[in-house]
Design a protein around this motif. Structure first.
Motif, PDB file in Angstrom:
ATOM      1  N   SER A  50       0.780  -1.166  -0.027  1.00 55.99           N
ATOM      2  CA  SER A  50      -0.030  -0.105  -0.085  1.00 55.99           C
ATOM      3  C   SER A  50       0.905   1.336   0.039  1.00 55.99           C
ATOM      4  N   THR A  51       0.300   2.514   0.052  1.00 52.62           N
ATOM      5  CA  THR A  51       0.803   3.661   0.180  1.00 52.62           C
ATOM      6  C   THR A  51       0.179   4.481   1.129  1.00 52.62           C
ATOM      7  N   TRP A  52       0.897   5.237   1.784  1.00 53.44           N
ATOM      8  CA  TRP A  52      -0.004   5.892   2.732  1.00 53.44           C
ATOM      9  C   TRP A  52       0.295   7.485   2.491  1.00 53.44           C
ATOM     10  N   PHE A  53      -1.114   8.130   2.164  1.00 59.37           N
ATOM     11  CA  PHE A  53      -1.164   9.628   1.857  1.00 59.37           C
ATOM     12  C   PHE A  53      -1.167  10.213   3.113  1.00 59.37           C
ATOM     13  N   TRP A  54      -0.179  11.420   2.964  1.00 61.01           N
ATOM     14  CA  TRP A  54      -0.314  12.269   4.169  1.00 61.01           C
ATOM     15  C   TRP A  54       0.615  13.713   3.756  1.00 61.01           C
ATOM     16  N   GLY A  55       0.635  14.636   4.625  1.00 63.31           N
ATOM     17  CA  GLY A  55       1.184  15.744   4.235  1.00 63.31           C
ATOM     18  C   GLY A  55       1.178  16.384   3.128  1.00 63.31           C
ATOM     19  N   GLY A  56       0.053  16.516   2.743  1.00 64.55           N
ATOM     20  CA  GLY A  56      -0.366  17.371   1.622  1.00 64.55           C
ATOM     21  C   GLY A  56      -0.414  18.714   1.882  1.00 64.55           C
ATOM     22  N   GLY A  57      -0.225  19.605   0.703  1.00 64.87           N
ATOM     23  CA  GLY A  57      -0.454  20.961   0.852  1.00 64.87           C
ATOM     24  C   GLY A  57       0.412  21.476  -0.260  1.00 64.87           C
ATOM     25  N   ILE A  58       0.284  22.971  -0.134  1.00 66.69           N
ATOM     26  CA  ILE A  58       1.245  23.830  -1.291  1.00 66.69           C
ATOM     27  C   ILE A  58       2.272  24.671  -0.563  1.00 66.69           C
ATOM     28  N   MET A  59       3.462  25.051  -1.167  1.00 68.10           N
ATOM     29  CA  MET A  59       4.656  25.344  -0.466  1.00 68.10           C
ATOM     30  C   MET A  59       4.257  26.693   0.386  1.00 68.10           C
ATOM     31  N   PRO A  60       4.425  26.884   1.745  1.00 69.85           N
ATOM     32  CA  PRO A  60       4.112  27.858   2.582  1.00 69.85           C
ATOM     33  C   PRO A  60       5.123  29.013   2.131  1.00 69.85           C
ATOM     34  N   GLU A  61       4.435  30.207   2.363  1.00 71.41           N
ATOM     35  CA  GLU A  61       5.341  31.328   2.081  1.00 71.41           C
ATOM     36  C   GLU A  61       6.214  31.563   3.256  1.00 71.41           C
ATOM     37  N   SER A  62       7.491  31.952   2.983  1.00 71.60           N
ATOM     38  CA  SER A  62       8.489  32.525   3.841  1.00 71.60           C
ATOM     39  C   SER A  62       8.367  31.961   5.153  1.00 71.60           C
ATOM     40  N   PRO A  63       8.684  30.600   5.470  1.00 70.78           N
ATOM     41  CA  PRO A  63       8.741  30.090   6.879  1.00 70.78           C
ATOM     42  C   PRO A  63       9.719  31.064   7.580  1.00 70.78           C
ATOM     43  N   SER A  64       9.667  31.264   9.005  1.00 64.97           N
ATOM     44  CA  SER A  64      10.558  32.188   9.624  1.00 64.97           C
ATOM     45  C   SER A  64      11.056  31.209  10.755  1.00 64.97           C
ATOM     46  N   SER A  65      12.213  31.330  10.931  1.00 63.50           N
ATOM     47  CA  SER A  65      13.105  30.612  12.076  1.00 63.50           C
ATOM     48  C   SER A  65      13.548  31.304  13.191  1.00 63.50           C
ATOM     49  N   PRO A  66      13.219  30.903  14.593  1.00 61.85           N
ATOM     50  CA  PRO A  66      13.776  31.826  15.622  1.00 61.85           C
ATOM     51  C   PRO A  66      15.196  31.392  15.906  1.00 61.85           C
ATOM     52  N   TYR A  67      15.766  29.862  15.128  1.00 61.08           N
ATOM     53  CA  TYR A  67      17.011  29.595  15.505  1.00 61.08           C
ATOM     54  C   TYR A  67      18.192  29.936  14.546  1.00 61.08           C
ATOM     55  N   THR A  68      19.197  30.177  15.227  1.00 63.06           N
ATOM     56  CA  THR A  68      20.416  30.508  14.386  1.00 63.06           C
ATOM     57  C   THR A  68      20.918  29.237  13.418  1.00 63.06           C
ATOM     58  N   ARG A  69      20.741  27.974  13.972  1.00 69.23           N
ATOM     59  CA  ARG A  69      21.210  26.696  13.291  1.00 69.23           C
ATOM     60  C   ARG A  69      20.487  25.500  14.024  1.00 69.23           C
ATOM     61  N   ILE A  70      20.153  24.778  13.042  1.00 72.67           N
ATOM     62  CA  ILE A  70      19.444  23.423  13.404  1.00 72.67           C
ATOM     63  C   ILE A  70      20.221  22.249  12.953  1.00 72.67           C
ATOM     64  N   TRP A  71      20.250  21.426  14.179  1.00 75.93           N
ATOM     65  CA  TRP A  71      21.232  20.178  14.144  1.00 75.93           C
ATOM     66  C   TRP A  71      20.143  19.009  14.162  1.00 75.93           C
ATOM     67  N   SER A  72      20.287  18.024  12.908  1.00 70.44           N
ATOM     68  CA  SER A  72      19.211  17.120  12.776  1.00 70.44           C
ATOM     69  C   SER A  72      19.707  15.978  12.071  1.00 70.44           C
ATOM     70  N   ASN A  73      19.078  14.890  11.947  1.00 67.11           N
ATOM     71  CA  ASN A  73      19.093  13.900  10.909  1.00 67.11           C
ATOM     72  C   ASN A  73      17.694  13.908  10.395  1.00 67.11           C
ATOM     73  N   ASN A  74      16.845  14.686  10.561  1.00 65.39           N
ATOM     74  CA  ASN A  74      15.592  14.458  10.014  1.00 65.39           C
ATOM     75  C   ASN A  74      15.336  15.342   8.960  1.00 65.39           C
ATOM     76  N   VAL A  75      14.641  14.580   7.819  1.00 65.53           N
ATOM     77  CA  VAL A  75      14.540  15.434   6.540  1.00 65.53           C
ATOM     78  C   VAL A  75      13.493  16.582   6.551  1.00 65.53           C
ATOM     79  N   LEU A  76      12.611  16.661   7.553  1.00 68.21           N
ATOM     80  CA  LEU A  76      11.736  17.543   7.466  1.00 68.21           C
ATOM     81  C   LEU A  76      12.378  18.882   8.099  1.00 68.21           C
ATOM     82  N   ALA A  77      13.275  18.623   9.247  1.00 67.09           N
ATOM     83  CA  ALA A  77      13.617  19.789   9.845  1.00 67.09           C
ATOM     84  C   ALA A  77      14.924  20.483   8.967  1.00 67.09           C
TER      85      ALA A  77
END
Length: 346
Positions: free
Chosen positions: A208-235
Motif C-alpha cells: 500500500s501507500t500512505w497519503f499524508w502531509g499534503g499542501g502547497i509550499m508555505p510562504e516564507s517560513p521564519s526560524s527563531p534559530y541560528t542553526r538546526i542540528w538534525s538527521n531529520n529530513v523535514l527539519a
C-alpha cells in the motif's frame, strides 16, 4: 548561547508500564531537568512541532510534502504553487481484528523496487481523469502532484506507524475519493510479481501507500534559530525554506560543542522515536542510555560551566509536549534536587 533540545519519545508512551524505567541510570538528565521550570502543551507529533516552531501554518494537513520536496526534488521538479502529497510505500498486516501499518523503518526497499512499483501504478492510472503520477524521488519517500483532485485531510505517517488504520484513513469532505484510491492501490500492489518475490524471500511486502502531509509550499517560513542540528529530513527542509543553517547531528555533544557558536540552536535528538513507536522496549532503553552518555552528561557539564544563557528540553510524548527550561541562574539552585525520570513521565 541558547540551546533547545527536541527529544521525541523521551518518556515511554505506555504509562501503564512503569518498569520500563527500572534500573535506568540517568543522573545527568535527571539533574538537568531538576533545575528546570516546566510546562505542558498539546502536541500533534514531531512534524507538527517542527512546522509550528519554524512558522509554518497547518493547511488541511501539515504541508510536509512540498517542504521535503526541497530536499528530494530534482532540478526539474519544483513545488511551485501546486498541491503535493506524500504517498509513501508501507506494509499492511493483520493483527487480531485490525489492519496495522508499518513504514520503511522496518523494511528495506531499493530504488529499483520503488521504480518498478510506481511504474506499474503510473501505467494503470495514466488513463485516469485525475491524471495521477507517482514520483519515487527516494526509495522510501514517494510523492504525487495533484492538479485535478480535491485536497485530502490525512493523518501524519508518524501518527499511524504500528497502529491500526481503520480510524486513521483520509477524512473530511473528499474522503470517498482518497479512501477509494487507497483501496485500489492495495489491490494493484498485492498481485505485483515483485511482492510475490519479496514474500518468497521472507521480506515484508509493499502492499500500500500512505497519503499524508499534503499542501502547497508555505510562504516564507521564519526560524527563531541560528542553526538546526538534525538527521531529520523535514527539519532540514524547514531550515532550507527559512534560510537557516543546518548541520547533520554529530554523534555527541562534545563534538557538537566544537562547531557550535553563539546564537540560538535547535538540536533534534530523535533516536528514541522509532523505538517507542514500534514498542521496542529494549531498544528504547539502550538508546536512552546512549543519549545519557553522549549528550546529556556533557551537556550537564557545559550547563554547570555557564555555557548556556538558557537551555530548553522539549519532550514529545503522544498528544502532549513537556517543556523543561533553565536559565544560567537556575543551575545554581542547589535545593532543586534530582528525581527519578519516571516521576516526570506520568
Amino acid at each position: 548561547m541558547n540551546l533547545h533540545l527536541l527529544v521525541p519519545a523521551l518518556f515511554w508512551p505506555d504509562t501503564g508500564f512503569p518498569d520500563i524505567y527500572r534500573d535506568l541510570s540517568l543522573p545527568a538528565l535527571e539533574n538537568l531537568i531538576a533545575k528546570c521550570s516546566s510546562d505542558e502543551d498539546e502536541s500533534e507529533g514531531l512534524e507538527a512541532w517542527l512546522c509550528r516552531a519554524l512558522g509554518v501554518a497547518k493547511q488541511q494537513d501539515w504541508p510536509v510534502a512540498p517542504l521535503t520536496l526541497l530536499i528530494d526534488g530534482a532540478e526539474d521538479i519544483k513545488a511551485g504553487n501546486d498541491y503535493w502529497i506524500r504517498a509513501d510505500p508501507v506494509h499492511l498486516h493483520i493483527e487480531r481484528d485490525q489492519i496495522v501499518l508499518a513504514d520503511s523503518r522496518v523494511f528495506q526497499i531499493s530504488s529499483q523496487e520503488a521504480e518498478e512499483l510506481t511504474g506499474m501504478l503510473n501505467r494503470y492510472f495514466a488513463a485516469s481523469s485525475q491524471a495521477l503520477v507517482f514520483l519515487p524521488l527516494r526509495p522510501d519517500r514517494w510523492y504525487m502532484r495533484v492538479t485535478k483532485t480535491p485536497a485530502a485531510k490525512t493523518h501524519l505517517l508518524g501518527e499511524v506507524a504500528n497502529r491500526g488504520i481503520n480510524e486513521l484513513l483520509p477524512f473530511g469532505a473528499n474522503q470517498t475519493f482518497w479512501r477509494g484510491l487507497f483501496n485500489e492501490i492495495q489491490m494493484l500492489l498485492h498481485s505485483h510479481p515483485l511482492n510475490q518475490l519479496r514474500e518468497v524471500h521472507g521480506e515484508p511486502v509493499i502492499n500500500s501507500t500512505w497519503f499524508w502531509g499534503g499542501g502547497i509550499m508555505p510562504e516564507s517560513p521564519s526560524s527563531p534559530y541560528t542553526r538546526i542540528w538534525s538527521n531529520n529530513v523535514l527539519a532540514r527542509s524547514l531550515a532550507l525554506a527559512s534560510h537557516t543553517d543546518h548541520i547533520q547531528l554529530p554523534p555527541s555533544a562534545a563534538m557538537w560543542q566544537q562547531s557550535a557558536t553563539s546564537g540560538h540552536h535547535l538540536v533534534v535528538l530523535d533516536a528514541l522515536y522509532g523505538k517507542a513507536q514500534y514498542a521496542d522496549a529494549y531498544g528504547w532503553r539502550e538508546s536512552l542510555k546512549e543519549l545519557e552518555r553522549n549528550w546529556f552528561t556533557p551537556l550537564w557539564t557545559m550547563s554547570r560551566q555557564g555555557l548556556f544563557s538558557r537551555i530548553t528540553l522539549t519532550a514529545l510524548s503522544g498528544d502532549r509536549s513537556k517543556n523543561f527550561t533553565a536559565r544560567r541562574i537556575d543551575l545554581r539552585k542547589f535545593w532543586r534536587t534530582p528525581k527519578p525520570i519516571s516521576i516526570y513521565a506520568g
